[in-house]
Design an enzyme around this catalytic site. Structure first.
Site, PDB file in Angstrom:
ATOM      1  N   ASP A 139       1.062  -1.172   0.019  1.00 24.73           N
ATOM      2  CA  ASP A 139       0.028   0.063   0.049  1.00 24.73           C
ATOM      3  C   ASP A 139       0.681   1.225  -0.023  1.00 24.73           C
ATOM      4  O   ASP A 139       2.046   1.199   0.500  1.00 24.73           O
ATOM      5  CB  ASP A 139      -0.974  -0.145   1.321  1.00 24.73           C
ATOM      6  CG  ASP A 139      -2.010   0.711   1.143  1.00 24.73           C
ATOM      7  OD1 ASP A 139      -2.365   1.279   0.176  1.00 24.73           O
ATOM      8  OD2 ASP A 139      -2.861   0.766   1.851  1.00 24.73           O
ATOM      9  N   LEU A 177      11.561 -20.516  -3.879  1.00 23.51           N
ATOM     10  CA  LEU A 177      10.699 -19.344  -3.098  1.00 23.51           C
ATOM     11  C   LEU A 177       9.321 -19.770  -3.888  1.00 23.51           C
ATOM     12  O   LEU A 177       9.024 -19.847  -4.693  1.00 23.51           O
ATOM     13  CB  LEU A 177      10.928 -18.147  -3.364  1.00 23.51           C
ATOM     14  CG  LEU A 177      10.004 -16.871  -2.869  1.00 23.51           C
ATOM     15  CD1 LEU A 177       9.675 -17.039  -1.428  1.00 23.51           C
ATOM     16  CD2 LEU A 177      10.031 -15.672  -3.547  1.00 23.51           C
ATOM     17  N   HIS A 213       2.368   2.914  -9.035  1.00 17.92           N
ATOM     18  CA  HIS A 213       2.475   1.517  -9.394  1.00 17.92           C
ATOM     19  C   HIS A 213       3.627   1.357  -9.866  1.00 17.92           C
ATOM     20  O   HIS A 213       3.874  -0.132  -9.587  1.00 17.92           O
ATOM     21  CB  HIS A 213       1.052   1.628 -10.068  1.00 17.92           C
ATOM     22  CG  HIS A 213      -0.042   1.823  -9.513  1.00 17.92           C
ATOM     23  ND1 HIS A 213      -0.336   1.633  -8.001  1.00 17.92           N
ATOM     24  CD2 HIS A 213      -1.161   2.523  -9.761  1.00 17.92           C
ATOM     25  CE1 HIS A 213      -1.409   2.000  -7.724  1.00 17.92           C
ATOM     26  NE2 HIS A 213      -2.213   2.826  -8.902  1.00 17.92           N
TER      27      HIS A 213
HETATM   28  C1  IPE Z   1      -1.250   0.114  -3.594  1.00 13.55           C
HETATM   29  O1  IPE Z   1      -1.179   1.433  -3.445  1.00 13.55           O
HETATM   30  C2  IPE Z   1      -1.579  -0.421  -4.889  1.00 13.55           C
HETATM   31  C3  IPE Z   1      -2.987  -1.084  -5.245  1.00 13.55           C
HETATM   32  C4  IPE Z   1      -3.948  -1.384  -4.097  1.00 13.55           C
HETATM   33  C5  IPE Z   1      -3.073  -1.893  -6.547  1.00 13.55           C
HETATM   34  P1  IPE Z   1      -2.698   2.291  -3.368  1.00 13.55           P
HETATM   35  O2  IPE Z   1      -2.884   2.744  -4.967  1.00 13.55           O
HETATM   36  O3  IPE Z   1      -3.495   1.909  -2.590  1.00 13.55           O
HETATM   37  O4  IPE Z   1      -1.807   3.911  -2.860  1.00 13.55           O
HETATM   38  P2  IPE Z   1      -2.569   5.001  -1.796  1.00 13.55           P
HETATM   39  O5  IPE Z   1      -3.125   4.146  -0.844  1.00 13.55           O
HETATM   40  O6  IPE Z   1      -3.515   5.294  -2.706  1.00 13.55           O
HETATM   41  O7  IPE Z   1      -1.251   5.644  -1.361  1.00 13.55           O
HETATM   42 MG    MG Z   2      -4.070   2.344  -0.939  1.00 10.84          MG
END
Ligand code: IPE
Ligand code: MG
Length: 224
Positions: free
Chosen positions: A2, A113, A19
């Site tokens: 996250d 793994l 991402h």
């Molecule tokens: C995690 O990062 C990626 C996924 C859930 C696919 P987020 O996209 O939730 O990032 P924040 O929480 O908005 O910072």
């Molecule tokens: Mg998030």
């Protein structure tokens, strides 16, 4: 995993940049797990709730997944990684499903793994699906109701035959399980870090393992 969005926003970048950086952190973390002798790693990459994000972001994420699987398969094989997908993969485009099937098949013999990637995954729906299978088996006479215990039920989950997680790491300062491996994490140690997922790497992984090793695990038993 996250914090990708916040990581990007904090740099004045679009969320997709976060991402992409998150995908780099996946590579680092897989390497760190192998280096540390960790045998099982499950990455929560995309939840069943993530489909509710704006369509453009869902497209970015599925595009990244397509790209990642194609690009990384050779590397995963070289590293001795066995890949398995948890979740409802059929919600992804047919070409992605085919790539995921192929990646699982081609890494099947690996054992250095065990890498699970949870995609379109939600623990509650996994548990309901298992309950349905159990009900059907009882109805069809292949399972005695009296034999339906925790061990038998766990065999109906998508993690059948896998060890329960010892440690769950949640990044980006959130203190929730967010529908991740709810059954399997019953006795997992939870480690929370403020580090955003794209900044996660070997040092953060080692810190989480160190924190884990300081915990006293009793599984509900009395202190000895
Ligand atoms: C995690 O990062 C990626 C996924 C859930 C696919 P987020 O996209 O939730 O990032 P924040 O929480 O908005 O910072
Ligand atoms: Mg998030």
């Amino acid at each position: 995993m996250d914090g990708n969005g916040r990581w990007a926003t904090g740099r004045g970048l679009p969320r997709i940049a976060g991402h992409r950086a998150g995908a780099q952190a996946v590579r680092r973390t897989i390497e760190a797990a192998i280096e540390s002798g960790v045998g099982w790693l499950t990455l929560y990459a995309f939840s069943s709730e993530n489909w509710r994000r704006p369509q453009a972001e869902v497209l970015d994420l599925t595009g990244l997944l397509r790209h990642y699987i194609r690009q990384e398969l050779a590397e995963l094989k070289a590293q001795g990684v066995r890949l398995r997908i948890l979740g409802d993969r059929n919600r992804f485009d047919a070409d992605i499903c085919a790539d995921l099937d192929r990646a699982e098949a081609e890494t099947r013999a690996n054992s250095r793994l065990n890498l699970n990637v949870a995609l379109s995954y939600g623990a509650r729906s996994e548990i309901v699906a298992a309950a349905r299978l159990a009900a059907e088996a009882v109805r069809d006479g292949t399972l005695n109701l009296a034999d339906l215990d925790e061990t038998a039920f766990a065999r109906l989950l998508s993690t059948a035959g896998m060890p329960d997680p010892d440690l769950v790491i949640r990044t980006s300062g959130e203190h929730r399980l967010s529908n991740f491996l709810l059954w399997q994490s019953a006795y997992a140690e939870l480690v929370f870090t403020d580090v955003l997922w794209p900044d996660f790497g070997p040092a953060e992984f080692a810190a989480a393992l160190a924190e884990f090793s300081r915990r006293e695990r009793r599984f509900g038993a009395r202190p000895g």
